[in-house]
Design a protein around this motif. Structure first.
Motif, PDB file in Angstrom:
ATOM      1  N   LEU A 196       1.235  -1.044   0.107  1.00  0.00           N
ATOM      2  CA  LEU A 196       0.307   0.017  -0.005  1.00  0.00           C
ATOM      3  C   LEU A 196       0.953   1.307  -0.088  1.00  0.00           C
ATOM      4  O   LEU A 196       0.313   2.211  -0.222  1.00  0.00           O
ATOM      5  CB  LEU A 196      -0.914   0.103   1.300  1.00  0.00           C
ATOM      6  CG  LEU A 196      -2.314  -0.559   0.835  1.00  0.00           C
ATOM      7  CD1 LEU A 196      -2.960  -0.743   2.720  1.00  0.00           C
ATOM      8  CD2 LEU A 196      -3.183  -0.744   0.129  1.00  0.00           C
ATOM      9  N   MET A 197       2.387   0.894   0.031  1.00  0.00           N
ATOM     10  CA  MET A 197       3.417   2.370   0.195  1.00  0.00           C
ATOM     11  C   MET A 197       2.622   2.735  -1.005  1.00  0.00           C
ATOM     12  O   MET A 197       3.469   3.415  -1.102  1.00  0.00           O
ATOM     13  CB  MET A 197       4.252   1.981   0.944  1.00  0.00           C
ATOM     14  CG  MET A 197       4.490   1.762   2.775  1.00  0.00           C
ATOM     15  SD  MET A 197       5.566   1.583   2.835  1.00  0.00           S
ATOM     16  CE  MET A 197       6.319   0.039   2.797  1.00  0.00           C
ATOM     17  N   ILE A 198       3.058   1.572  -1.806  1.00  0.00           N
ATOM     18  CA  ILE A 198       3.225   2.095  -3.502  1.00  0.00           C
ATOM     19  C   ILE A 198       1.717   2.136  -4.323  1.00  0.00           C
ATOM     20  O   ILE A 198       1.905   3.206  -4.776  1.00  0.00           O
ATOM     21  CB  ILE A 198       4.104   0.756  -4.396  1.00  0.00           C
ATOM     22  CG1 ILE A 198       5.602   0.906  -3.798  1.00  0.00           C
ATOM     23  CG2 ILE A 198       3.798   1.495  -5.890  1.00  0.00           C
ATOM     24  CD1 ILE A 198       6.351   1.852  -4.606  1.00  0.00           C
ATOM     25  N   TYR A 199       0.995   1.420  -3.665  1.00  0.00           N
ATOM     26  CA  TYR A 199      -0.201   1.574  -4.926  1.00  0.00           C
ATOM     27  C   TYR A 199      -1.785   2.550  -3.986  1.00  0.00           C
ATOM     28  O   TYR A 199      -2.416   2.489  -4.882  1.00  0.00           O
ATOM     29  CB  TYR A 199      -0.980  -0.078  -4.923  1.00  0.00           C
ATOM     30  CG  TYR A 199       0.088   0.090  -6.467  1.00  0.00           C
ATOM     31  CD1 TYR A 199       0.116   0.388  -7.411  1.00  0.00           C
ATOM     32  CD2 TYR A 199       0.437  -1.576  -6.236  1.00  0.00           C
ATOM     33  CE1 TYR A 199       1.366   0.249  -8.232  1.00  0.00           C
ATOM     34  CE2 TYR A 199       1.783  -2.253  -6.991  1.00  0.00           C
ATOM     35  CZ  TYR A 199       1.857  -0.741  -8.395  1.00  0.00           C
ATOM     36  OH  TYR A 199       3.233  -1.246  -8.905  1.00  0.00           O
ATOM     37  N   GLY A 200      -1.019   2.108  -2.690  1.00  0.00           N
ATOM     38  CA  GLY A 200      -2.484   3.171  -1.893  1.00  0.00           C
ATOM     39  C   GLY A 200      -2.405   4.387  -1.134  1.00  0.00           C
ATOM     40  O   GLY A 200      -3.096   5.272  -1.412  1.00  0.00           O
ATOM     41  N   ILE A 201      -0.753   5.090  -0.804  1.00  0.00           N
ATOM     42  CA  ILE A 201      -0.907   5.826  -0.446  1.00  0.00           C
ATOM     43  C   ILE A 201      -0.572   6.726  -1.731  1.00  0.00           C
ATOM     44  O   ILE A 201       0.630   6.527  -2.527  1.00  0.00           O
ATOM     45  CB  ILE A 201       1.069   6.375   0.598  1.00  0.00           C
ATOM     46  CG1 ILE A 201      -0.711   5.100   1.730  1.00  0.00           C
ATOM     47  CG2 ILE A 201       0.500   7.834   1.304  1.00  0.00           C
ATOM     48  CD1 ILE A 201       0.611   4.999   2.905  1.00  0.00           C
TER      49      ILE A 201
END
Length: 478
Positions: A184-189
């Motif tokens: 999620l650090m790449i695709y969510g935030i």
């Protein structure tokens, strides 16, 4: 004690310079600048060096915050980085995205009367300075070990565990179903909170230190859990939780209604240079649309602020509790308001309106009743209070639940809790399968990046204990 500390009485709290709302609405760049050395030393020097550091107590990683604040105030940045990174695998990330107003800064001793120390901004400054000066080095274990560990999930928990295990010399392999590490650090935030180069820089450093990545690898499709168990001495499940919570109400199946993660992933992929047809054809592009986001957590804040940057005609956030009771960061709410987001507090959707495509969200006003078992006041609809918000695009940011891992992994013997999270022995962090461990959101439920890092570090320790005991047993038997 250094005479550079205890300056909170005469020195005001100052955050790093924040870009004007009119400026930052037009792009996805981070909104806060970095401290310059003089300002970082000044703000670090406001720390009271209290005997019981509540900032450290309320940090999931128990970061030694007072010490690295003191070292920063003295200009001893390399030492400050060594202390900061001793307990945190990603200080440059936590400094950017942790809800400090609910954790370290929110519990700062000087908060009452003098405002808290800007802990997160100083943490970011320390680590960026360390990268600029070449102090951040890839892992170099003292000795290599033959045992290997397979980690399922390349998010913060999995990567934190990978680094800790690699430090001890284990051969570490990280498997992730996506094409990049970071979860999620790449695709969510979104980039305005965490630019992707920051995550990619850290994952590249781990690879340079000997961590092996297996991207585009889905457990159960490309390799079974049983095969991983045979391939590795131990396995860690750190998949996070990705199943979007849904809602049941009339019109929920209309076109134009999307889960938050689908929307955020499309935007982030576009920022990474990927081909994103759903965004290019306008499906997941908020430009010119009236957008309604349902939810009050940090994911909802990411959605409303992304919609603003995509050029939405209007953005409204609907949340069933009031501002005080929302789970998201108050700092994020303030940033969203500055950027033009409208908040409808104490309101809940009762229906989506439209023929084939949504054109409105009918809501009703909410009264907060008596506290429930969790201690939070129960939202109660007010009869006759319905109103409709015009809407061309609705985004559901209602949180995340675990996927059916036993089914996905083809491992029905993997026990889960009644919530679907993986069941573990909390003393050993081992699942119902020998040598298979679990950590992060897939155990505790959807939570913060900093908690995933903590769980990943703890899991690495427990895996080391397990493999050490296995080696001793084998040696005794021989």
């Amino acid at each position: 004690m250094t005479d550079r500390m205890l300056k909170f009485v005469g020195t005001e709290k100052r955050m790093p310079q924040k870009r004007a709302a009119e400026d930052r609405r037009t792009d996805f760049g981070e909104i806060y600048a970095e401290f310059d050395p003089a300002r970082a030393q000044e703000q670090a020097g406001r720390c009271s060096q209290c005997g019981v550091p509540y900032c450290q107590v309320h940090c999931p990683l128990q970061n030694n915050i007072p010490d690295w604040l003191m070292l920063t105030a003295e200009g001893r940045l390399e030492e400050a980085y060594e202390i900061s990174s001793a307990t945190n695998n990603f200080p440059e990330i936590c400094g950017r995205i942790c809800p400090q107003d609910r954790l370290c800064e929110g519990n700062c001793v000087i908060e009452k009367g003098f405002e808290s120390v800007t802990i997160g901004s100083v943490e970011k400054y320390i680590t960026e300075t360390a990268f600029e000066n070449g102090w951040v080095k890839p892992v170099k274990p003292v000795r290599e070990r033959e045992e290997s560990v397979g980690i399922i999930g390349g998010g913060p928990g999995g990567l934190a565990a990978a680094e800790q295990l690699r430090k001890r010399g284990y051969q570490v392999h990280v498997y992730d179903r996506y094409d990049r590490m970071g979860g999620l650090m790449i695709y969510g935030i979104p980039n305005f909170k965490l630019e992707k180069e920051v995550v990619e820089r850290r994952s590249a450093l781990l690879a340079e230190g000997g961590v092996h990545y297996h991207a585009n690898t889905e457990i159960g499709r490309d390799v079974t859990l049983e095969e991983l168990r045979a391939r590795h001495s131990a396995v860690l499940i750190a998949t996070g939780v990705y199943k979007a919570r849904d809602m049941q109400c009339p019109g929920v199946g209309l076109d134009g209604i999307y889960p938050a993660l689908d929307y955020l992933t499309a935007s982030n992929r576009k920022g990474l240079g990927d081909d994103v047809p759903e965004l290019d054809n306008g499906t997941l592009d908020a430009k010119g649309k009236k957008v309604v986001v349902i939810g009050g957590g940090d994911t909802a804040m990411d959605c409303v602020r992304t919609a603003i940057r995509q050029g939405a005609a209007a953005v409204t956030c609907v949340y069933r509790r009031d501002r005080t009771n929302m789970p998201g960061s108050q700092r994020e709410v303030a940033n969203a308001e500055e950027e033009g987001v409208t908040f409808e507090w104490l309101a809940a959707p009762e229906a989506f309106v439209g023929d084939a495509t949504v054109d409105g969200v009918r809501c009703q006003r909410i009264h907060l009743g008596v506290p429930d078992a969790t201690g939070r006041q129960t939202p109660q609809p007010i009869d006759g209070s319905s109103f409709t918000i015009e809407c061309d695009m609705a985004i559901k940011a209602l949180g995340f639940d675990p996927e059916d891992l036993p089914g996905l992994f083809g491992a029905e013997e993997l026990k889960v809790s009644r919530w679907g999270t993986v069941a573990i022995d909390f003393r050993t962090m081992m699942t119902s399968l020998d040598g298979v461990f679990a950590a992060g959101d897939i155990v505790r439920g959807a939570s913060l990046v900093v908690w995933a890092v903590r769980d990943g570090r703890d899991a690495a320790d427990r895996i080391h204990d397990y493999l050490t005991a296995e080696a001793e047993t084998a040696l005794s038997a021989a």
